[in-house]
Design a protein around this motif. Structure first.
Motif, PDB file in Angstrom:
ATOM      1  N   ALA A 139     -38.489 -15.458  50.049  1.00 19.46           N
ATOM      2  CA  ALA A 139     -38.105 -14.060  50.212  1.00 19.46           C
ATOM      3  C   ALA A 139     -37.207 -13.787  51.417  1.00 19.46           C
ATOM      4  O   ALA A 139     -36.195 -13.077  51.276  1.00 19.46           O
ATOM      5  CB  ALA A 139     -39.358 -13.189  50.265  1.00 19.46           C
ATOM      6  N   PRO A 140     -37.505 -14.292  52.617  1.00 27.20           N
ATOM      7  CA  PRO A 140     -36.633 -13.954  53.750  1.00 27.20           C
ATOM      8  C   PRO A 140     -35.185 -14.372  53.553  1.00 27.20           C
ATOM      9  O   PRO A 140     -34.268 -13.632  53.935  1.00 27.20           O
ATOM     10  CB  PRO A 140     -37.279 -14.714  54.922  1.00 27.20           C
ATOM     11  CG  PRO A 140     -38.712 -14.842  54.541  1.00 27.20           C
ATOM     12  CD  PRO A 140     -38.688 -15.055  53.056  1.00 27.20           C
ATOM     13  N   VAL A 141     -34.963 -15.532  52.963  1.00 32.38           N
ATOM     14  CA  VAL A 141     -33.589 -15.984  52.728  1.00 32.38           C
ATOM     15  C   VAL A 141     -32.918 -15.126  51.660  1.00 32.38           C
ATOM     16  O   VAL A 141     -31.736 -14.788  51.770  1.00 32.38           O
ATOM     17  CB  VAL A 141     -33.569 -17.476  52.348  1.00 32.38           C
ATOM     18  CG1 VAL A 141     -32.208 -17.885  51.801  1.00 32.38           C
ATOM     19  CG2 VAL A 141     -33.912 -18.335  53.560  1.00 32.38           C
ATOM     20  N   GLY A 142     -33.660 -14.752  50.629  1.00 35.09           N
ATOM     21  CA  GLY A 142     -33.092 -13.875  49.607  1.00 35.09           C
ATOM     22  C   GLY A 142     -32.694 -12.528  50.164  1.00 35.09           C
ATOM     23  O   GLY A 142     -31.628 -11.990  49.845  1.00 35.09           O
ATOM     24  N   VAL A 143     -33.552 -11.971  51.014  1.00 39.57           N
ATOM     25  CA  VAL A 143     -33.232 -10.694  51.670  1.00 39.57           C
ATOM     26  C   VAL A 143     -32.006 -10.850  52.559  1.00 39.57           C
ATOM     27  O   VAL A 143     -31.101 -10.002  52.572  1.00 39.57           O
ATOM     28  CB  VAL A 143     -34.439 -10.200  52.486  1.00 39.57           C
ATOM     29  CG1 VAL A 143     -34.039  -9.016  53.374  1.00 39.57           C
ATOM     30  CG2 VAL A 143     -35.578  -9.800  51.558  1.00 39.57           C
ATOM     31  N   ALA A 144     -31.951 -11.963  53.307  1.00 35.42           N
ATOM     32  CA  ALA A 144     -30.822 -12.187  54.216  1.00 35.42           C
ATOM     33  C   ALA A 144     -29.513 -12.325  53.450  1.00 35.42           C
ATOM     34  O   ALA A 144     -28.471 -11.826  53.900  1.00 35.42           O
ATOM     35  CB  ALA A 144     -31.078 -13.440  55.054  1.00 35.42           C
ATOM     36  N   ARG A 145     -29.535 -12.993  52.308  1.00 39.62           N
ATOM     37  CA  ARG A 145     -28.313 -13.130  51.505  1.00 39.62           C
ATOM     38  C   ARG A 145     -27.814 -11.771  51.052  1.00 39.62           C
ATOM     39  O   ARG A 145     -26.615 -11.486  51.092  1.00 39.62           O
ATOM     40  CB  ARG A 145     -28.588 -14.030  50.302  1.00 39.62           C
ATOM     41  CG  ARG A 145     -28.690 -15.509  50.646  1.00 39.62           C
ATOM     42  CD  ARG A 145     -29.157 -16.306  49.456  1.00 39.62           C
ATOM     43  NE  ARG A 145     -29.195 -17.735  49.751  1.00 39.62           N
ATOM     44  CZ  ARG A 145     -29.863 -18.628  49.030  1.00 39.62           C
ATOM     45  NH1 ARG A 145     -30.562 -18.229  47.980  1.00 39.62           N
ATOM     46  NH2 ARG A 145     -29.854 -19.895  49.365  1.00 39.62           N
ATOM     47  N   ALA A 146     -28.733 -10.923  50.587  1.00 33.64           N
ATOM     48  CA  ALA A 146     -28.326  -9.588  50.145  1.00 33.64           C
ATOM     49  C   ALA A 146     -27.764  -8.779  51.313  1.00 33.64           C
ATOM     50  O   ALA A 146     -26.759  -8.074  51.165  1.00 33.64           O
ATOM     51  CB  ALA A 146     -29.525  -8.870  49.520  1.00 33.64           C
ATOM     52  N   ALA A 147     -28.400  -8.881  52.468  1.00 35.17           N
ATOM     53  CA  ALA A 147     -27.922  -8.144  53.632  1.00 35.17           C
ATOM     54  C   ALA A 147     -26.575  -8.668  54.123  1.00 35.17           C
ATOM     55  O   ALA A 147     -25.719  -7.898  54.566  1.00 35.17           O
ATOM     56  CB  ALA A 147     -28.960  -8.239  54.755  1.00 35.17           C
ATOM     57  N   TRP A 148     -26.382  -9.988  54.029  1.00 32.70           N
ATOM     58  CA  TRP A 148     -25.108 -10.579  54.443  1.00 32.70           C
ATOM     59  C   TRP A 148     -23.957 -10.025  53.609  1.00 32.70           C
ATOM     60  O   TRP A 148     -22.891  -9.711  54.139  1.00 32.70           O
ATOM     61  CB  TRP A 148     -25.177 -12.088  54.294  1.00 32.70           C
ATOM     62  CG  TRP A 148     -23.904 -12.793  54.680  1.00 32.70           C
ATOM     63  CD1 TRP A 148     -23.486 -13.138  55.932  1.00 32.70           C
ATOM     64  CD2 TRP A 148     -22.865 -13.220  53.783  1.00 32.70           C
ATOM     65  NE1 TRP A 148     -22.254 -13.759  55.878  1.00 32.70           N
ATOM     66  CE2 TRP A 148     -21.849 -13.821  54.571  1.00 32.70           C
ATOM     67  CE3 TRP A 148     -22.700 -13.163  52.403  1.00 32.70           C
ATOM     68  CZ2 TRP A 148     -20.691 -14.353  54.012  1.00 32.70           C
ATOM     69  CZ3 TRP A 148     -21.551 -13.685  51.846  1.00 32.70           C
ATOM     70  CH2 TRP A 148     -20.559 -14.278  52.644  1.00 32.70           C
ATOM     71  N   ARG A 149     -24.202  -9.865  52.305  1.00 28.27           N
ATOM     72  CA  ARG A 149     -23.144  -9.318  51.442  1.00 28.27           C
ATOM     73  C   ARG A 149     -22.807  -7.892  51.836  1.00 28.27           C
ATOM     74  O   ARG A 149     -21.680  -7.435  51.649  1.00 28.27           O
ATOM     75  CB  ARG A 149     -23.587  -9.378  49.972  1.00 28.27           C
ATOM     76  CG  ARG A 149     -23.594 -10.792  49.396  1.00 28.27           C
ATOM     77  CD  ARG A 149     -23.764 -10.781  47.894  1.00 28.27           C
ATOM     78  NE  ARG A 149     -25.094 -10.351  47.486  1.00 28.27           N
ATOM     79  CZ  ARG A 149     -26.116 -11.186  47.287  1.00 28.27           C
ATOM     80  NH1 ARG A 149     -25.958 -12.490  47.473  1.00 28.27           N
ATOM     81  NH2 ARG A 149     -27.293 -10.735  46.914  1.00 28.27           N
ATOM     82  N   ALA A 150     -23.781  -7.169  52.382  1.00 27.16           N
ATOM     83  CA  ALA A 150     -23.550  -5.784  52.821  1.00 27.16           C
ATOM     84  C   ALA A 150     -23.171  -5.703  54.297  1.00 27.16           C
ATOM     85  O   ALA A 150     -23.024  -4.602  54.832  1.00 27.16           O
ATOM     86  CB  ALA A 150     -24.806  -4.950  52.562  1.00 27.16           C
TER      87      ALA A 150
END
Length: 391
Positions: A313-324
């Motif tokens: 989960a933390p990496v998935g959240v970070a990927r989404a935030a990185w795109r934004a």
């Protein structure tokens, strides 16, 4: 899609913080972690809007995270992994149901500890019963979260609960459990209840072999060498008969070995797609919308380690935030991976409860107050005062 509870709406201010953690296993659920972090942030910066969006990766805690963000939570009586009755929950939003296998067929649903016997006989029937109940409640699409299973039955119990017949050479139903599949002679799917399924899982193991369901995950469920051999033979027989009777071979497909082979059943009998659980959950929560205008994302889980980098989960959240283009801070009970490595995965800063309290047992027992203290430090370090513009 639903709006995360407390999410970004018209009239909210620019510069909100999103708190999107997974559970701290053995200590706090994802909604509890999110609430503690939010309380710590507000203690230091009451002027900064905080959006709590607890997350999960498809495993244990997925239903609780979605219900906390606005899904309807429902309960029903189902068959536990060794035939014991359990009360299991699932989540619904419109015509989409989210079923968490661990709720019905998980290790935590065993009436005692996992043993060689339970490893051989545990069934996924309760998961099928959850799906059937959800369909009766209006579900037309199922997100099936796989993880934490007690069973290694290839999803046979799930299929039986949904109307399929798995028969031996004498036309009798094959008993529950993966080992009994060695006797399988025919699969009758004429009465199988079918529904579109998306599998949420970060497991990419095949059904069989050295990386398969029995050999990799069997020991976690109480299986020794003899039991693993029997379970492997049962899953191989199941795959062989499924290929013969349905003309589909999913043995080596990514995720077929998830949850003791339940992934295999979803692929073969429902034509399911398998995707990283956190990606699906973030889509269900409309996380991209919540990121609009955010100044910081705080994510985390109980232990941030090498496994975290495998789509947790933390990496998935970070990927989404990185795109934004939103910076990310991670919190955990313990941190056992280099921070420079985490930065490569989009996590700018990482903090652990063990930095406040060196005794891990105290961290588990008092995670809530420690998380609030950690969040206060994060607020001081990362939420410098700045003008906040109204939308």
């Amino acid at each position: 899609m639903i709006q995360p509870r407390g999410g970004v709406r018209k009239g909210w201010q620019e510069g909100h913080v999103i708190v999107a953690p997974d559970k701290f296993r053995g200590s706090l659920s994802a909604p509890e972690v999110a609430a503690r972090l939010a309380a710590g942030l507000r203690a230091v910066r009451p002027d900064v809007p905080v959006v709590t969006v607890p997350v999960a990766d498809g495993g244990e805690g997925t239903v609780a995270a979605l219900v906390a963000s606005g899904y309807s939570g429902l309960q029903t009586n189902v068959t536990g992994p060794v035939g014991n009755p359990v009360v299991a929950s699932f989540a619904m939003n419109g015509s989409t149901a989210v079923i968490e296998l661990a709720e019905a067929s998980g290790l935590r649903r065993l009436p005692g500890r996992a043993t060689a016997t339970t490893a051989m006989t545990a069934t996924s029937a309760g998961t099928g019963e959850l799906i059937r109940t959800a369909v009766r409640r209006g579900a037309r699409r199922v997100v099936l979260g796989l993880g934490g299973s007690a069973c290694t039955d290839g999803g046979a119990g799930m299929l039986t609960a949904l109307g399929a017949k798995l028969l031996d050479a004498n036309g009798r139903p094959v008993p529950p459990g993966g080992a009994a599949l060695r006797r399988l002679a025919r699969i009758d799917t004429r009465e199988l209840l079918r529904v579109p399924v998306v599998v949420a899982s970060d497991v990419d193991n095949p059904l069989l072999g050295q990386r398969g369901a029995a050999q990799i995950f069997g020991p976690q469920k109480g299986a020794g060498p003899r039991e693993i051999e029997a379970l492997e033979a049962g899953l191989a027989r199941f795959s062989e008969i499924a290929r013969r009777d349905l003309g589909i071979d999913a043995t080596d497909q990514r995720g077929a070995g998830a949850a003791g082979g339940v992934g295999f059943a979803a692929l073969v009998f429902f034509g399911a797609t398998v995707r990283p659980g956190i990606e699906i959950i973030l889509e269900e929560l409309d996380f991209a919308r919540a990121l609009s205008g955010a100044r910081l994302v705080i994510t985390g889980e109980g232990s941030i380690d090498e496994q975290t980098l495998d789509g947790k989960a933390p990496v998935g959240v970070a990927r989404a935030a990185w795109r934004a283009e939103v910076p990310v801070v991670a919190v955990s009970g313990r941190l056992s991976i280099d921070r420079d490595m985490l930065r490569r995965f989009g996590i700018d800063h990482a903090y652990a409860l063990t930095e406040l309290e060196h005794d891990p047992r105290v961290c588990v027992a008092h995670a809530g107050p420690l998380l609030e203290q950690l969040a206060q430090g994060i607020a001081a370090a990362h939420l410098e005062r700045q003008p906040i513009r109204s939308r």
